[in-house]
Design an enzyme around this catalytic site. Structure first.
Site: not given
Ligand code: SAH
Length: 389
Positions: A94, A375
């Site tokens: 994505e 994500c």
């Molecule tokens: N692995 C890296 C980058 C990818 S995740 C990291 O952990 O930062 C990017 C961001 O989206 C992260 O802060 C993650 O915690 C958030 N994220 C993942 N799932 C989510 C959800 N269901 N709702 C809101 N944010 C989410």
């Protein structure tokens, strides 16, 4: 087999094209088409000779043309656009374009899937499949650059047509319609001006390819993007944060914190076992001190999990006097994991406590909530649909 030339530097491209008998100036022209005009079809590169176009088509491919758009979702406000890209090997990732007041930013994925298994995240539902290559990361931005160019061209065409009709009917002299070719303040056509590595995957576990892509965007002959306009978001892989510090580049660092009680964070983010959050904050603080950049801590607010008064006070204690800001993210519910978004009042209460403690805080503007913007959600949904077929 054809060689893919996408993501090569001008020096590399010159060498590769020369191996098939193309002149040095041709490499320069092809490079400009690819990275300054976002044109990926050799046949549309007007200043090349027919013979050279044929030669290029015979021997080379350009990655963005090898990628298929499996799904596209546009938010109802028109500001966010998400693509599910089908890569040549059958995997999918994505990528999201966001239109802000200051311009366009793209949230790129760094891996197919993810191995971090954060409890609230859809990317890691099935683990990591593989790292993305630098060209695959670069292509995510350039596919949007291409779309922005096409949109501009359409707008220009339309306004020229309008002007022509107006001129014909009113016999007025109108050579340059006011709205022709919307350009940004620098006088350049719209292009992506910020990149956040915050899509699927853990960028610090694919360090070289991620940095390779960011270095490519920084080049004067490509996007000429400042490192200050780039952000890497990590779940807290300390060696990666340290490696980034060694680079000495003013890339922004974001840390996904999400909890400040050890047990809770481990249950939400298993990475906390190997890299406890207190050590992560120390590494991030060292990064910030080395480069003078403020660290952003991301904190997803999950109803009745990490949104209490006590959590807000604890978070303030850990970040007080640090060169840091907090970005609160009201959770995007992922149906598979059963997390809920706190009430508006609970979010406001959390914000007020941080403010009282003089912690700089923002609440993430909800962009694209109606398009599965968290994500991995679109990819997960697509995979599920395919399974059901
Ligand atoms: N692995 C890296 C980058 C990818 S995740 C990291 O952990 O930062 C990017 C961001 O989206 C992260 O802060 C993650 O915690 C958030 N994220 C993942 N799932 C989510 C959800 N269901 N709702 C809101 N944010 C989410």
């Amino acid at each position: 087999m054809k060689i893919d030339i996408f993501g090569l530097t001008i020096e590399e491209l010159t060498e590769v094209l020369a191996s098939k008998g193309l002149k040095k100036f041709r490499a320069k022209q092809v490079f400009q088409w690819l990275y300054q005009k976002s044109v990926f079809d050799f046949s549309a590169m007007h200043n090349l000779s027919k013979a050279d176009i044929a030669l290029l088509e015979e021997h080379f491919t350009v990655l963005p043309r090898q990628i298929t758009i499996l799904r596209e979702q546009n938010s109802s406000d028109g500001l966010t656009s998400k693509l599910l890209l089908g890569l040549p090997d059958g995997n999918s990732v994505e990528t999201v374009l966001m239109h802000h007041d200051y311009g366009y930013s793209v949230c790129v994925s760094s891996q197919v899937g993810c191995d971090m298994h954060c409890a609230f995240c859809a990317s890691g539902l099935k683990g990591a499949v593989r790292n993305l290559t630098a060209p695959e990361i670069i292509a995510q931005v350039y596919l949007f650059n291409e779309r922005l160019r096409k949109k501009n061209e359409q707008a220009l065409q339309q306004s020229l047509q309008q002007a022509a009709t107006q001129a014909a009917t009113q016999k007025a002299q109108q050579t340059q319609p006011a709205s022709a070719n919307k350009q940004n303040k620098q006088g350049k056509p719209d292009m992506v001006s910020r990149v956040v590595v915050m899509g699927s995957g853990e960028p610090m576990l694919n360090f070289d390819e991620v940095l390779g892509a960011l270095d490519f965007f920084h080049r004067e002959d490509t996007c000429f993007m400042s490192y200050r306009s780039m952000t890497i978001s990590t779940c807290g892989i300390i060696p990666g944060i340290q490696r980034l510090a060694e680079q000495g580049k003013p890339i922004n660092l974001a840390v996904s914190l999400h909890a400040v009680r050890n047990d809770l964070r481990t249950s939400l983010m298993p990475v906390n076992k190997g890299f406890p959050f207190v050590d992560v904050i120390a590494a991030a603080e060292a990064y910030s001190e080395a480069g003078g950049r403020q660290v952003t801590y991301e904190y997803i607010l999950l109803k009745n999990k990490n949104d209490s008064v006590q959590d807000a006070e604890l978070l303030s204690n850990y970040l007080r006097y640090k060169h840091a800001s907090v970005n609160l993210i009201p959770a995007n519910p992922v149906p598979e994991q059963g997390f809920e978004r706190p009430s508006k009042a609970a979010i406001e209460r959390f914000v007020k406590i941080l403010q009282k403690n003089r912690i700089s805080v923002t609440v993430r503007k909800e962009m694209g909530k109606d398009i599965d913007a968290a994500c991995g959600q679109l990819r997960a949904k697509f995979a599920k649909e395919q399974e059901q077929k």
